[in-house]
Write a protein that holds these residues in place. Structure first.
Motif, PDB file in Angstrom:
ATOM      1  N   LEU A  29    -107.470 -65.077 -19.822  1.00 34.36           N
ATOM      2  CA  LEU A  29    -108.679 -64.472 -20.396  1.00 34.36           C
ATOM      3  C   LEU A  29    -108.630 -64.464 -21.914  1.00 34.36           C
ATOM      4  O   LEU A  29    -109.648 -64.688 -22.585  1.00 34.36           O
ATOM      5  N   GLN A  30    -107.460 -64.195 -22.471  1.00 31.01           N
ATOM      6  CA  GLN A  30    -107.323 -64.199 -23.928  1.00 31.01           C
ATOM      7  C   GLN A  30    -107.539 -65.600 -24.494  1.00 31.01           C
ATOM      8  O   GLN A  30    -108.194 -65.774 -25.528  1.00 31.01           O
ATOM      9  N   ILE A  31    -106.992 -66.601 -23.823  1.00 31.83           N
ATOM     10  CA  ILE A  31    -107.179 -67.980 -24.269  1.00 31.83           C
ATOM     11  C   ILE A  31    -108.654 -68.348 -24.207  1.00 31.83           C
ATOM     12  O   ILE A  31    -109.201 -68.974 -25.122  1.00 31.83           O
ATOM     13  N   TRP A  32    -109.306 -67.944 -23.132  1.00 30.21           N
ATOM     14  CA  TRP A  32    -110.701 -68.323 -22.925  1.00 30.21           C
ATOM     15  C   TRP A  32    -111.612 -67.756 -24.010  1.00 30.21           C
ATOM     16  O   TRP A  32    -112.615 -68.360 -24.376  1.00 30.21           O
ATOM     17  N   SER A  33    -111.256 -66.611 -24.546  1.00 27.58           N
ATOM     18  CA  SER A  33    -112.114 -65.977 -25.543  1.00 27.58           C
ATOM     19  C   SER A  33    -111.697 -66.300 -26.976  1.00 27.58           C
ATOM     20  O   SER A  33    -112.375 -65.890 -27.925  1.00 27.58           O
ATOM     21  N   ALA A  34    -110.602 -67.025 -27.157  1.00 24.54           N
ATOM     22  CA  ALA A  34    -110.124 -67.344 -28.507  1.00 24.54           C
ATOM     23  C   ALA A  34    -111.066 -68.322 -29.185  1.00 24.54           C
ATOM     24  O   ALA A  34    -111.482 -69.313 -28.592  1.00 24.54           O
ATOM     25  N   SER A  35    -111.417 -68.031 -30.433  1.00 22.37           N
ATOM     26  CA  SER A  35    -112.295 -68.937 -31.184  1.00 22.37           C
ATOM     27  C   SER A  35    -112.118 -68.682 -32.667  1.00 22.37           C
ATOM     28  O   SER A  35    -111.516 -67.684 -33.074  1.00 22.37           O
ATOM     29  N   TYR A  36    -112.646 -69.600 -33.474  1.00 20.30           N
ATOM     30  CA  TYR A  36    -112.594 -69.457 -34.923  1.00 20.30           C
ATOM     31  C   TYR A  36    -114.001 -69.193 -35.448  1.00 20.30           C
ATOM     32  O   TYR A  36    -114.872 -70.068 -35.407  1.00 20.30           O
ATOM     33  N   ASP A  37    -114.232 -67.977 -35.896  1.00 20.26           N
ATOM     34  CA  ASP A  37    -115.457 -67.649 -36.612  1.00 20.26           C
ATOM     35  C   ASP A  37    -115.270 -68.158 -38.042  1.00 20.26           C
ATOM     36  O   ASP A  37    -114.287 -67.820 -38.707  1.00 20.26           O
ATOM     37  N   VAL A  38    -116.201 -68.994 -38.516  1.00 20.35           N
ATOM     38  CA  VAL A  38    -116.031 -69.615 -39.827  1.00 20.35           C
ATOM     39  C   VAL A  38    -115.865 -68.572 -40.928  1.00 20.35           C
ATOM     40  O   VAL A  38    -115.074 -68.745 -41.858  1.00 20.35           O
TER      41      VAL A  38
END
Length: 472
Positions: free
Chosen positions: A179-188
């Motif tokens: 779940l943590q991987i799935w929600s990981a992202s880079y907000d610019v």
């Protein structure tokens, strides 16, 4: 890894697998590249791709690929896929981007209207060996660095940093829950402090300018740039051969027939959207359509832009229908499980990206030649922007490469086994150095192929056409 630290002597199953694979596939072997005597002629691979493409657009493809060795590399994914077939592999699979070069990362709007950084090209996506994406990525860093005229030391630093960033990111994902991987992202916006710290105030201001520009790049701006008023109606501009409205592309009767077919296909596209997004799509009405040339390697495949107007306010929505053919990976890997290649692209994109276009979908429609073609559908512009690699100094390319590497690792961690992959790569730099050796060797091969390509193009005497296009 945390699991190993918390239970000394007890490794997670994936870690055991990863370490075992170092014996059957030594990490140093990933640095190997040499062209086999039986290597398929790269020019033949490119010619085979062009058999199904719009003939009059092929010279444009050749012109764009002839611009530089990096431009050629961008269009040569099929060549590299064939070459990678004989490369060492652990057998660990992920959903591949399939064309993970450094120019295929960028920023776009999330459904929550945040500007996020992610992979942004999925035409070749398919399940396959994780190493293939990584090798294409690090090679692209080397080729881009050569294109910028960086020194050997600067190039090696950029490649090693990219390889290390991928390895370290995968190690961090190995400690996360799914779940943590799935929600990981880079907000610019979250990247701004790092950009200022590593590259200085000038780079920060330029990034802020890019963000401001991206946030104004939407359907309204696309309509202002790409349309005009004709007899009181909004119509797409005619700018041949790059943009050609359907009524300029074909005689009236044939144009109406093709438009009717595309309208019907759009009704089927609507069914590929979730119910809430079907309601959103239903707020707009079809207004006009044009053929638009896009990309580098994909030039010659069909790409349409479709203008819709809001039923209440007349606000524009511009969608792109981009032809999806068989992935360049399919001849050398297992075929796609999807009958529609547009669906293959969309489902692969949804697996890889942290967040996707709210109007992402697919369709199939028949052309006037009676041939059915698959397409995926997305907004033409939705805060989409990419970095200007040609403007980067060496530190900027290195920083950008690390960001892309983290993003690629996150994409692989979503569908692969991050524990096994991280354990295989390990905590040292053996794998990084092997990737750097591969990148340098394959960049040399790319230059040889580029020279052969440009020589063939010169011999053919090709010139892009700018006359009235023929039928699609």
């Amino acid at each position: 890894m945390k699991a190993a630290q918390e239970h000394p002597g007890q490794l997670p199953p994936g870690a055991v697998v990863g370490r075992h694979l170092r014996t059957s596939t030594p990490r140093s072997r990933h640095g190997e590249w040499r062209a086999l005597a039986t290597r398929t002629d790269p020019m033949e691979i490119l010619r085979a791709q062009e058999h199904t493409r719009v003939a009059e657009l092929i010279p444009i493809r050749h012109e764009r690929m002839s611009a530089s060795a990096f431009a050629f590399f961008r269009g040569a994914a099929a060549i590299m896929a064939t070459d990678l077939l004989n490369s060492p592999s652990t057998g660990l699979k992920v959903q591949l981007c399939g064309d993970a070069h450094i120019a295929n990362f960028g920023a776009f709007a999330s459904p929550e209207r945040r500007l996020v950084f992610d992979l942004n090209d999925f035409d070749e996506t398919l399940a396959g060996p994780w190493e293939w994406d990584v090798k294409r990525f690090v090679t692209s860093v080397e080729v881009a660095a050569r294109d910028r005229g960086f020194s050997p030391e600067e190039r090696r630093t950029a490649v090693l940093e990219a390889a290390s960033a991928y390895r370290q990111a995968m190690t961090s994902f190995a400690d996360m829950t799914p779940l943590q991987i799935w929600s990981a992202s880079y907000d610019v916006a979250s990247l701004l402090p790092e950009i200022q710290r590593e590259l200085g105030d000038a780079a920060l201001k330029e990034t802020e300018r890019v963000i401001e520009h991206a946030e104004g790049k939407d359907s309204a701006r696309a309509a202002r740039k790409l349309t005009h008023i004709v007899d009181g109606r909004v119509r797409i501009l005619n700018d041949p051969p790059l943009i050609v409205p359907l009524d300029q592309l074909l005689p009236d009767v044939e144009a109406h027939q093709l438009e009717d077919g595309i309208r019907e296909a759009l009704a089927n596209y609507r069914l590929t959207l979730s119910p809430d997004r079907q309601i959103l799509f239903d707020r707009y009405e079809f207004e006009d359509i044009a053929r638009k040339v896009v990309g580098v390697g994909s030039v010659g495949t069909l790409s349409w832009i479709v203008l819709f107007l809001g039923k209440e306010h007349g606000d524009p929505l511009v969608l792109q229908l981009k032809q999806a053919e068989k992935s360049v990976l399919e001849p050398v890997l297992e075929p796609s499980p999807y009958e529609n290649h547009g669906e293959r692209v969309v489902e692969g994109q949804r697996l890889i990206q942290a967040t996707s276009d709210v109007l992402l979908g697919w369709l199939r429609t028949k052309g006037l030649d009676g041939v059915e073609r698959d397409f995926y559908v997305r907004q033409l512009w939705d805060w989409k922007t990419s970095s200007d690699l040609a403007s980067f100094a060496a530190p900027g390319l290195t920083t950008h490469g690390r960001l892309c590497a983290w993003t690629l690792a996150r994409a692989h961690a979503r569908t692969g086994n991050p524990v096994a992959i991280a354990s295989y790569m390990g905590s040292g730099r053996s794998f990084d150095k092997a990737l750097a050796a591969f990148a340098e060797a394959y960049a040399d091969q790319n230059e040889k192929d580029f020279d052969a390509f440009t020589a063939a193009t010169v011999r053919s005497g090709e010139q892009p056409t700018d006359h009235r296009p023929s039928s699609p």
